[in-house]
Design a protein around this motif. Structure first.
Motif, PDB file in Angstrom:
ATOM      1  N   LEU A 191       0.852  -1.184   0.000  1.00 51.25           N
ATOM      2  CA  LEU A 191       0.000   0.000   0.000  1.00 51.25           C
ATOM      3  C   LEU A 191       0.887   1.231   0.000  1.00 51.25           C
ATOM      4  CD1 LEU A 191      -2.992   0.929   0.220  1.00 51.25           C
ATOM      5  CD2 LEU A 191      -2.645   1.003   2.666  1.00 51.25           C
ATOM      6  N   GLU A 192       0.661   2.092  -0.953  1.00 53.58           N
ATOM      7  CA  GLU A 192       1.449   3.316  -1.038  1.00 53.58           C
ATOM      8  C   GLU A 192       1.007   4.298   0.044  1.00 53.58           C
ATOM      9  OE1 GLU A 192       0.857   4.762  -4.959  1.00 53.58           O
ATOM     10  OE2 GLU A 192       1.610   2.947  -5.894  1.00 53.58           O
ATOM     11  N   PRO A 193       1.916   5.138   0.534  1.00 48.41           N
ATOM     12  CA  PRO A 193       1.540   6.127   1.555  1.00 48.41           C
ATOM     13  C   PRO A 193       0.455   7.066   1.038  1.00 48.41           C
ATOM     14  CG  PRO A 193       3.912   5.964   1.377  1.00 48.41           C
ATOM     15  CD  PRO A 193       3.342   5.160   0.258  1.00 48.41           C
ATOM     16  N   GLY A 194      -0.500   7.373   1.913  1.00 45.68           N
ATOM     17  CA  GLY A 194      -1.577   8.281   1.555  1.00 45.68           C
ATOM     18  C   GLY A 194      -2.727   7.638   0.811  1.00 45.68           C
ATOM     19  N   ARG A 195      -2.701   6.329   0.621  1.00 46.92           N
ATOM     20  CA  ARG A 195      -3.768   5.626  -0.095  1.00 46.92           C
ATOM     21  C   ARG A 195      -4.809   5.117   0.888  1.00 46.92           C
ATOM     22  NH1 ARG A 195      -2.608   4.742  -5.654  1.00 46.92           N
ATOM     23  NH2 ARG A 195      -4.784   4.151  -5.567  1.00 46.92           N
ATOM     24  N   ASP A 196      -5.965   4.766   0.370  1.00 45.98           N
ATOM     25  CA  ASP A 196      -7.063   4.264   1.184  1.00 45.98           C
ATOM     26  C   ASP A 196      -7.259   2.772   0.926  1.00 45.98           C
ATOM     27  OD1 ASP A 196      -7.607   6.781   2.196  1.00 45.98           O
ATOM     28  OD2 ASP A 196      -9.011   7.251   0.591  1.00 45.98           O
ATOM     29  N   LEU A 197      -7.585   2.054   1.985  1.00 47.84           N
ATOM     30  CA  LEU A 197      -7.933   0.643   1.878  1.00 47.84           C
ATOM     31  C   LEU A 197      -9.389   0.514   2.285  1.00 47.84           C
ATOM     32  CD1 LEU A 197      -7.100  -2.389   1.584  1.00 47.84           C
ATOM     33  CD2 LEU A 197      -6.817  -2.352   4.053  1.00 47.84           C
ATOM     34  N   VAL A 198     -10.221   0.054   1.379  1.00 48.75           N
ATOM     35  CA  VAL A 198     -11.645  -0.109   1.647  1.00 48.75           C
ATOM     36  C   VAL A 198     -11.937  -1.600   1.637  1.00 48.75           C
ATOM     37  CG1 VAL A 198     -13.970   0.493   0.922  1.00 48.75           C
ATOM     38  CG2 VAL A 198     -12.097   2.077   0.494  1.00 48.75           C
ATOM     39  N   ALA A 199     -12.523  -2.093   2.729  1.00 46.26           N
ATOM     40  CA  ALA A 199     -12.829  -3.522   2.835  1.00 46.26           C
ATOM     41  C   ALA A 199     -14.111  -3.702   3.633  1.00 46.26           C
ATOM     42  CB  ALA A 199     -11.680  -4.260   3.511  1.00 46.26           C
ATOM     43  N   ASP A 200     -14.636  -4.922   3.635  1.00 42.92           N
ATOM     44  CA  ASP A 200     -15.857  -5.166   4.388  1.00 42.92           C
ATOM     45  C   ASP A 200     -15.536  -5.637   5.797  1.00 42.92           C
ATOM     46  OD1 ASP A 200     -14.945  -7.655   3.801  1.00 42.92           O
ATOM     47  OD2 ASP A 200     -16.807  -8.413   2.957  1.00 42.92           O
TER      48      ASP A 200
END
Length: 97
Positions: A1-10
């Motif tokens: 995961l790159e810095p400043g990115r979002d991870l969206v999961a359930d």
């Protein structure tokens, strides 16, 4: 995961270790908490709605037997099948009139 990115999961990925890992790498985790947790995290509804659309698309894509079973041996042919199936799904919902 790159810095400043979002991870969206359930909710299935609601683990403190995973959230800490994302935050340690400079990202933001948008994962709703399980209902039995005492401290509930809030999730942006618009962002979570987009995750749901993507999940629904992959579900429709798996209805094509050739893709669900990875019928093609080469990556090139498999990608072509995915593109054809994606086009058929897109054409179903695109209004032409």
């Amino acid at each position: 995961l790159e810095p400043g990115r979002d991870l969206v999961a359930d909710r299935g990925y609601d683990a403190r270790a995973l959230i800490d890992l994302v935050e340690s790498r400079g990202g933001r985790a948008h994962i709703p908490t399980c209902r039995d947790r005492k401290v509930q995290r809030s999730v942006d509804p618009a962002l979570y709605r987009q995750r749901n659309l993507i999940e629904r698309f992959f579900n429709k894509l798996k209805h094509f037997r050739r893709i669900a079973t990875r019928y093609d041996k080469t990556a090139r042919n498999f990608l072509a099948a995915v593109l054809l199936a994606s086009t058929r799904i897109w054409m179903r919902f695109e209004s032409t009139t």
